[in-house]
Enzyme design. Structure first.
Site, PDB file in Angstrom:
ATOM      1  N   THR A 158       0.820  -1.194   0.000  1.00  0.00           N
ATOM      2  CA  THR A 158       0.000   0.000   0.000  1.00  0.00           C
ATOM      3  C   THR A 158       0.861   1.254   0.000  1.00  0.00           C
ATOM      4  OG1 THR A 158      -0.087  -0.308   2.383  1.00  0.00           O
ATOM      5  CG2 THR A 158      -2.042  -0.918   1.169  1.00  0.00           C
TER       6      THR A 158
ATOM      7  N   THR B 194      -4.129   1.632  -2.114  1.00  0.00           N
ATOM      8  CA  THR B 194      -3.360   0.487  -2.595  1.00  0.00           C
ATOM      9  C   THR B 194      -3.831   0.004  -3.960  1.00  0.00           C
ATOM     10  OG1 THR B 194      -2.678  -1.787  -2.021  1.00  0.00           O
ATOM     11  CG2 THR B 194      -4.911  -1.152  -1.457  1.00  0.00           C
TER      12      THR B 194
ATOM     13  N   ASN C  88      -2.681  -3.260  -4.232  1.00  0.00           N
ATOM     14  CA  ASN C  88      -2.405  -4.574  -3.671  1.00  0.00           C
ATOM     15  C   ASN C  88      -0.954  -4.983  -3.914  1.00  0.00           C
ATOM     16  OD1 ASN C  88      -3.289  -6.582  -1.961  1.00  0.00           O
ATOM     17  ND2 ASN C  88      -3.980  -7.919  -3.600  1.00  0.00           N
TER      18      ASN C  88
ATOM     19  N   ASP D  17      -7.516 -10.362  -2.103  1.00  0.00           N
ATOM     20  CA  ASP D  17      -7.697 -10.147  -0.672  1.00  0.00           C
ATOM     21  C   ASP D  17      -8.955 -10.821  -0.130  1.00  0.00           C
ATOM     22  OD1 ASP D  17      -5.376  -8.791  -0.355  1.00  0.00           O
ATOM     23  OD2 ASP D  17      -6.258  -6.821   0.004  1.00  0.00           O
TER      24      ASP D  17
ATOM     25  N   SER E 171      -9.323  -5.691   4.651  1.00  0.00           N
ATOM     26  CA  SER E 171      -8.089  -4.938   4.466  1.00  0.00           C
ATOM     27  C   SER E 171      -7.391  -4.716   5.801  1.00  0.00           C
ATOM     28  CB  SER E 171      -8.395  -3.579   3.826  1.00  0.00           C
ATOM     29  OG  SER E 171      -7.247  -2.762   3.792  1.00  0.00           O
ATOM     30  N   SER E 172      -6.067  -4.567   5.746  1.00  0.00           N
ATOM     31  CA  SER E 172      -5.290  -4.171   6.918  1.00  0.00           C
ATOM     32  C   SER E 172      -5.099  -2.660   6.990  1.00  0.00           C
ATOM     33  CB  SER E 172      -3.912  -4.847   6.893  1.00  0.00           C
ATOM     34  OG  SER E 172      -4.026  -6.226   7.080  1.00  0.00           O
TER      35      SER E 172
ATOM     36  N   GLY F 184       0.571  -4.353   3.872  1.00  0.00           N
ATOM     37  CA  GLY F 184      -0.219  -5.541   4.156  1.00  0.00           C
ATOM     38  C   GLY F 184      -0.508  -5.711   5.635  1.00  0.00           C
TER      39      GLY F 184
END
Length: 637
Positions: free
Chosen positions: A440, A458, A460, A482, A510-511, A533
């Site tokens: 990201t 992001t 990814n 994801d 998502s993180s 991530g």
């Protein structure tokens, strides 16, 4: 800030030298810990980026902290010309999509959290969505299709999110915010170390070289019939189709992409094996949401709700708070001196400190695995019903994750002399399945009125789906990876996460965890976030712990070597790598202390990248820091 005396405040484990050194080889690095964007090598210094720009900057009026110093400069220029924090965030984000195209851009999406000078806070959820034709089992037995090609692409929403933010809060002319990025795309820019490292990644390079479009943009003829990666400061990366699109976006807004180019773009995605339609592109829209908030350590934290994973960070903060009262954020006064002298709190002294942080982290990640996109629920909707966009009810889980009482319960089960089976973490919200995500870009902005933006975005993995649109110049995301797929275990043999199964128009978990922090009496205190991530979560936990519980200054807190454990796999990764003039090395004493308590300790050559701004409530001084791990630099005045 670059003096030897100042560098000496960085504790052992993160070392700096006056000259560049070749990175030392690692004895053993787990292959699963490879950086999603390529860990940078070669030109890194603790105190400044490759252009000699300071990593840590002070100011009183405005501050921008981004992944690349040129983009921070671009955002600061907007502030200096009378724009506000949202205006600066738009220009900075578009710049990062050009300068760091392996990590972010208009072909992806993210979360924007905005705080106005009056103290109002809201979230714009511009996370990508699955196409209407997506199905739960569309990647069953075909994992690679979720990573590369048209089927991997979710509907991108970054541009619509930036436009929505500007329409609601911006005051600078939209076209003036887009024009600098368009100029970069049209004329190219000097190649920088982070981009060069991403292009040197063996697998990424092979894929990009196989595509004539990528090849002509990011590589140079070597004079012998082959292609090479550009050198540092060599002009590269001219993207004429993308520059033309940005010109049109500057004049017409998002319609230049989502209306005028929707048919062409959807056709290109389908030609590459995808299922996206023009209607998917036209109809997808960001969602305005209330920020989640909680109080801990006498501070109030604001984060995006799911599908963001930021609640895991706050769950950890609550558990750490259960151990003891905080010291406070440290800070700098206008003359550059530390405003507070602090000592390490008793609860986190000794060799149990890192162990406790890892155990807290594991509880937070276990709960996080139960998160997913709640969808849009209307009165009477049944979560999960066929055809509904109300996917699940997360209220009880979020209440637990933000609850001091639940944090105390989890903390009370942490053993100081050992670890537990992975299913023991999270209490009633134990591991629901394996969830992973990738790289990201993050930026933080504060303006003179103390409007603030924290934005994580992001595409990814590095260069997303490795799919370049000829009609628009967009580099498209592979965000469909994801999601989880039923009966498709991950590389560690763990089952998938049911809350994160694919549904049409659903957003993947998502993180991304952009965050804004206030003092107890409502004054702006910090704007922070990270890229990288799932290591976003562990990096922010440790950075905030160092700021709040240990009272470290912002540069020290961000630059310290880190550990990471996301429960699945139940291994504790410790930074052990060299990059240019800096070593990020967790001490051998900490490693031995972890192993003695039953941790499976593995070295890793990367961590997430944190960008942050602190605001000293006593005098309003701004401190901006860009993490040396990505060779960024802030800008302020």
């Amino acid at each position: 800030m670059g003096s030897e005396q100042e560098l000496a405040r960085i504790t052992p484990g993160l070392q700096s030298w006056g000259s560049l050194k070749t990175p030392e080889p690692l004895a053993s690095v787990d292959d699963s810990s490879s950086s999603p964007e390529g860990a940078i090598r070669g030109i890194i210094d603790l105190s400044q980026d490759y252009r000699g720009r300071a990593r840590e900057v002070f100011g009183s009026s405005g501050m921008v902290a981004a992944d690349h110093g040129r983009c921070s400069d671009m955002g600061l220029r907007v502030l200096d010309e009378g724009g506000n924090a949202v205006d600066a965030a738009v220009a900075t984000a578009l710049c990062q999509g050009v300068m760091n195209p392996m990590a972010s851009g208009m072909g992806g999406g993210g979360f924007i959290i905005i705080r106005t000078a009056k103290g109002d806070t809201e979230v714009i959820d511009a996370r990508e969505v699955a196409p209407a034709a997506a199905t739960k089992g569309m990647f069953h037995g075909n994992k690679s299709a979720s990573l590369e090609g048209g089927l991997a692409v979710a509907v991108p929403l970054e541009l619509k999110g930036l436009w929505m933010a500007h329409q609601r809060y911006g005051r600078h002319a939209w076209g003036n915010l887009v024009a600098p990025a368009a100029s970069l795309a049209r004329n190219g820019f000097p190649a920088h170390p982070y981009l060069i490292n991403a292009l040197n990644d063996t697998s990424v390079q092979a894929q990009l070289l196989a595509d004539p479009g990528f090849r002509s943009i990011f590589f140079k003829p070597d004079g012998k019939g082959a292609w090479r990666v550009p050198a540092v400061n060599e002009t590269c990366c001219v993207r004429l189709a993308f520059a033309n699109l940005l010109d049109a976006v500057g004049a017409q807004g998002p319609d230049a992409l989502y209306q005028l180019h929707s048919e062409d773009l959807a056709s290109e995605i389908r030609a590459a094996g995808g299922i996206m339609t023009a209607d998917d592109l036209r109809s997808a829209t960001p969602v305005i949401k209330d920020a989640l908030s909680t109080q801990a350590h006498g501070l109030r934290f604001f984060i995006p709700p799911p599908p963001s994973g930021a609640a895991a960070v706050l769950a950890a903060i609550q558990m750490l708070a259960a151990y003891q009262a905080p010291i406070a954020f440290a800070g700098y006064t206008s003359d550059g001196n530390l405003s507070k002298v602090v000592q390490e709190p008793l609860a986190f002294s000794g060799r149990s400190r890192t162990h406790r942080i890892v155990e807290v982290m594991k509880n937070a990640f276990a709960m996080r695995s139960n998160l997913g996109d709640p969808g849009i629920c209307k009165p009477g909707d049944v979560p999960g019903a066929a055809g509904s966009t109300c996917f699940q009810d997360l209220q009880d889980l979020l209440t637990a994750m933000l609850s001091p009482a639940y944090a105390e319960t989890l903390k009370s089960h942490i053993m100081d002399n050992g670890t537990q089976a992975y299913t023991a973490y999270g209490g009633e919200w134990t591991v629901a399945g394996a969830v992973d995500d990738h790289g990201t870009s993050h930026l933080a902005v504060v303006d003179s009125q103390r409007n603030a933006v924290s934005f994580t975005t992001t595409i990814n993995t590095s260069f997303g789906a490795k799919l370049l649109s000829e009609s628009t110049g967009l580099i498209l995301n592979n965000q469909m990876d994801d999601f989880s797929t039923p009966d498709q275990h991950n590389g560690y043999g763990l089952p998938p996460s049911r809350p994160n199964f694919i549904r049409p128009l659903k957003k993947p978990q998502s993180s991304m965890s952009p965050m804004i922090v206030e003092t107890g009496d409502g004054r702006l205190r910090a704007v922070i976030g990270a890229s990288g991530g799932p290591r976003i979560i562990s990096a922010l936990i440790q950075t905030l712990f160092r700021l709040i519980d240990l009272g470290e200054d912002l540069l020290t807190a961000i630059a310290q070597p880190r550990v990471h454990n996301q429960v699945v796999p139940n291994s504790t990764f410790v930074e052990n790598w060299s990059a240019g003039a800096v070593k990020f090395v967790v001490s051998q004493q900490d490693i031995e202390a972890l192993r003695s308590r039953g941790h499976d300790v593995q070295p890793t050559s990367w961590s997430a990248v944190v960008q942050g701004i602190l605001i000293d409530p006593s005098d309003g001084t701004l401190t901006g820091v860009s993490d040396p791990r990505k060779d960024g630099a802030p800008a302020g005045y």
